[in-house]
Design a protein around this motif. Structure first.
Motif, PDB file in Angstrom:
ATOM      1  N   GLU A  18       0.834  -1.208   0.000  1.00 53.55           N
ATOM      2  CA  GLU A  18       0.000   0.000   0.000  1.00 53.55           C
ATOM      3  C   GLU A  18       0.867   1.255   0.000  1.00 53.55           C
ATOM      4  O   GLU A  18       0.581   2.220  -0.707  1.00 53.55           O
ATOM      5  CB  GLU A  18      -0.938   0.006   1.220  1.00 53.55           C
ATOM      6  CG  GLU A  18      -2.099  -0.934   1.082  1.00 53.55           C
ATOM      7  CD  GLU A  18      -3.035  -0.556  -0.056  1.00 53.55           C
ATOM      8  OE1 GLU A  18      -3.455   0.607  -0.137  1.00 53.55           O
ATOM      9  OE2 GLU A  18      -3.341  -1.447  -0.864  1.00 53.55           O
ATOM     10  N   LEU A  19       1.937   1.231   0.769  1.00 54.84           N
ATOM     11  CA  LEU A  19       2.865   2.361   0.797  1.00 54.84           C
ATOM     12  C   LEU A  19       3.496   2.569  -0.579  1.00 54.84           C
ATOM     13  O   LEU A  19       3.569   3.703  -1.077  1.00 54.84           O
ATOM     14  CB  LEU A  19       3.944   2.126   1.857  1.00 54.84           C
ATOM     15  CG  LEU A  19       4.974   3.239   2.029  1.00 54.84           C
ATOM     16  CD1 LEU A  19       4.305   4.481   2.579  1.00 54.84           C
ATOM     17  CD2 LEU A  19       6.066   2.771   2.971  1.00 54.84           C
ATOM     18  N   CYS A  24       3.945   5.361  -5.747  1.00 57.09           N
ATOM     19  CA  CYS A  24       3.872   5.324  -7.221  1.00 57.09           C
ATOM     20  C   CYS A  24       2.954   6.423  -7.736  1.00 57.09           C
ATOM     21  O   CYS A  24       3.265   7.082  -8.738  1.00 57.09           O
ATOM     22  CB  CYS A  24       3.361   3.972  -7.702  1.00 57.09           C
ATOM     23  SG  CYS A  24       4.633   2.732  -7.895  1.00 57.09           S
ATOM     24  N   TRP A  25       1.822   6.609  -7.080  1.00 54.11           N
ATOM     25  CA  TRP A  25       0.887   7.625  -7.553  1.00 54.11           C
ATOM     26  C   TRP A  25       1.416   9.045  -7.354  1.00 54.11           C
ATOM     27  O   TRP A  25       1.161   9.923  -8.190  1.00 54.11           O
ATOM     28  CB  TRP A  25      -0.481   7.442  -6.893  1.00 54.11           C
ATOM     29  CG  TRP A  25      -1.285   6.469  -7.692  1.00 54.11           C
ATOM     30  CD1 TRP A  25      -1.378   5.128  -7.510  1.00 54.11           C
ATOM     31  CD2 TRP A  25      -2.035   6.774  -8.864  1.00 54.11           C
ATOM     32  NE1 TRP A  25      -2.157   4.575  -8.485  1.00 54.11           N
ATOM     33  CE2 TRP A  25      -2.584   5.561  -9.334  1.00 54.11           C
ATOM     34  CE3 TRP A  25      -2.306   7.928  -9.568  1.00 54.11           C
ATOM     35  CZ2 TRP A  25      -3.390   5.478 -10.459  1.00 54.11           C
ATOM     36  CZ3 TRP A  25      -3.116   7.857 -10.687  1.00 54.11           C
ATOM     37  CH2 TRP A  25      -3.642   6.641 -11.123  1.00 54.11           C
ATOM     38  N   VAL A  26       2.147   9.279  -6.286  1.00 54.42           N
ATOM     39  CA  VAL A  26       2.756  10.606  -6.098  1.00 54.42           C
ATOM     40  C   VAL A  26       3.782  10.852  -7.206  1.00 54.42           C
ATOM     41  O   VAL A  26       3.785  11.925  -7.848  1.00 54.42           O
ATOM     42  CB  VAL A  26       3.400  10.720  -4.695  1.00 54.42           C
ATOM     43  CG1 VAL A  26       4.291  11.942  -4.597  1.00 54.42           C
ATOM     44  CG2 VAL A  26       2.321  10.750  -3.624  1.00 54.42           C
ATOM     45  N   CYS A  31       5.589  13.127 -12.458  1.00 51.34           N
ATOM     46  CA  CYS A  31       6.089  12.856 -13.817  1.00 51.34           C
ATOM     47  C   CYS A  31       5.131  13.378 -14.872  1.00 51.34           C
ATOM     48  O   CYS A  31       5.549  13.940 -15.891  1.00 51.34           O
ATOM     49  CB  CYS A  31       6.305  11.357 -14.018  1.00 51.34           C
ATOM     50  SG  CYS A  31       7.790  10.724 -13.233  1.00 51.34           S
ATOM     51  N   ALA A  32       3.846  13.195 -14.644  1.00 53.17           N
ATOM     52  CA  ALA A  32       2.855  13.681 -15.611  1.00 53.17           C
ATOM     53  C   ALA A  32       2.898  15.202 -15.712  1.00 53.17           C
ATOM     54  O   ALA A  32       2.816  15.768 -16.821  1.00 53.17           O
ATOM     55  CB  ALA A  32       1.459  13.208 -15.222  1.00 53.17           C
ATOM     56  N   ARG A  73       1.225   1.497 -14.690  1.00 49.36           N
ATOM     57  CA  ARG A  73       1.169   0.044 -14.879  1.00 49.36           C
ATOM     58  C   ARG A  73       1.698  -0.689 -13.635  1.00 49.36           C
ATOM     59  O   ARG A  73       1.154  -1.702 -13.218  1.00 49.36           O
ATOM     60  CB  ARG A  73       1.981  -0.379 -16.104  1.00 49.36           C
ATOM     61  CG  ARG A  73       1.470   0.126 -17.429  1.00 49.36           C
ATOM     62  CD  ARG A  73       0.279  -0.599 -17.877  1.00 49.36           C
ATOM     63  NE  ARG A  73       0.645  -1.988 -18.106  1.00 49.36           N
ATOM     64  CZ  ARG A  73      -0.154  -2.889 -18.616  1.00 49.36           C
ATOM     65  NH1 ARG A  73      -1.359  -2.549 -18.950  1.00 49.36           N
ATOM     66  NH2 ARG A  73       0.239  -4.120 -18.785  1.00 49.36           N
ATOM     67  N   ALA A  74       2.776  -0.162 -13.053  1.00 53.70           N
ATOM     68  CA  ALA A  74       3.354  -0.787 -11.858  1.00 53.70           C
ATOM     69  C   ALA A  74       2.404  -0.691 -10.669  1.00 53.70           C
ATOM     70  O   ALA A  74       2.282  -1.638  -9.883  1.00 53.70           O
ATOM     71  CB  ALA A  74       4.691  -0.139 -11.519  1.00 53.70           C
ATOM     72  N   SER A  75       1.713   0.436 -10.547  1.00 54.48           N
ATOM     73  CA  SER A  75       0.795   0.601  -9.414  1.00 54.48           C
ATOM     74  C   SER A  75      -0.367  -0.376  -9.496  1.00 54.48           C
ATOM     75  O   SER A  75      -0.873  -0.836  -8.475  1.00 54.48           O
ATOM     76  CB  SER A  75       0.282   2.039  -9.343  1.00 54.48           C
ATOM     77  OG  SER A  75      -0.611   2.312 -10.406  1.00 54.48           O
TER      78      SER A  75
END
Length: 190
Positions: A18-19, A24-26, A31-32, A73-75
Motif C-alpha cells: 500500500e505504501l 507510485c501515484w505521487v 512525472c505527468a 502500470r506498476a501501481s
C-alpha cells in the motif's frame, strides 16, 4: 447437486504494498506534470515572430510521460488479487488488478489432470523437470502452503502453482473428482 466454491487470494502483509502504491501515484502525478510542461514548451515563438522547436522539451515530455505510464502500470500490479473458482470439477483462475481489471488466466477440468499435490513434493519436481512445461505461479503469499496442478491444454504442458484455503483443498482433493493415481502420495488417505 452443483458444487461451487470460490476463493479470493489477497496479500496477508499488504502495508508495504500500500505504501508503494501511494508512492507510485505521487511520482506518477509529478512525472505527468513535468511531462505536460515539456509538451507545452515544445513549440515557441522566436523574437522575429517565427515558430521554433525545442527538441530537449520534446525529449523531456516523452521521457516523463513514459515514466508516468510505467508507474501507472506498476501501481496496478501492486494491488493484485487472484480469484479461484471450482464448479463441478472445473477449476478457473483469474487475476484482478487494482480491484477493477479482471484477466482470465486459465481453466482446467480436474479430471484431465496428470498430477496434483503440494508444491515441493517429488511429483512436483518430476513435473517441473519435464521439457517444454510452462510453470505458472499464481499466488501472492510465499509463506503459505501451495499446491500444484499439472495438465495439458492446447498441445502445451502447464504446471500451475496456487495457494488454496482448507475448504478449497478438501473440495478439489476428493475422490469424486480426482483419481488416486493423479494425487501426490500425501492425499491417498483423503
Amino acid at each position: 447437486m452443483d458444487i461451487f466454491l470460490e476463493q479470493i487470494v489477497t496479500r496477508k502483509r499488504c502495508a508495504l504494498y500500500e505504501l508503494l502504491f501511494y508512492a507510485c501515484w505521487v511520482l506518477l502525478v509529478l512525472c505527468a506534470l513535468v511531462g505536460l510542461s515539456g509538451l507545452v514548451n515544445i513549440v515557441y515563438t522566436g523574437a522575429d515572430g517565427g515558430l521554433g522547436f525545442r527538441p530537449l522539451a520534446a525529449g523531456m515530455a516523452v521521457v516523463f510521460l513514459g515514466g508516468a505510464f510505467l508507474l501507472w502500470r506498476a501501481s496496478m500490479r501492486l494491488r493484485t488479487e487472484y480469484d479461484y473458482s471450482f464448479t463441478n470439477g472445473v477449476f478457473d483462475v483469474a487475476r484482478v488488478m487494482n480491484g477493477r481489471k479482471r484477466t482470465y488466466l486459465t481453466s482446467f477440468d480436474v479430471k484431465d489432470l496428470r498430477a496434483a499435490g503440494e508444491e515441493g513434493s517429488g511429483a512436483f519436481q518430476t513435473c517441473a523437470r519435464q521439457s517444454g512445461v510452462q510453470i505458472h505461479r499464481w499466488y501472492l503469499n510465499k509463506e503459505t502452503k501451495k499446491y500444484f496442478f499439472f495438465f495439458e491444454k492446447k498441445g502445451a504442458w502447464h504446471l500451475v502453482v496456487l495457494e488454496l484455503n482448507e475448504e478449497m483443498e478438501k473440495t478439489i482433493f476428493n475422490r469424486r473428482y480426482l483419481s488416486a493415481e493423479v494425487w501426490d502420495g500425501a492425499y491417498k488417505s483423503i
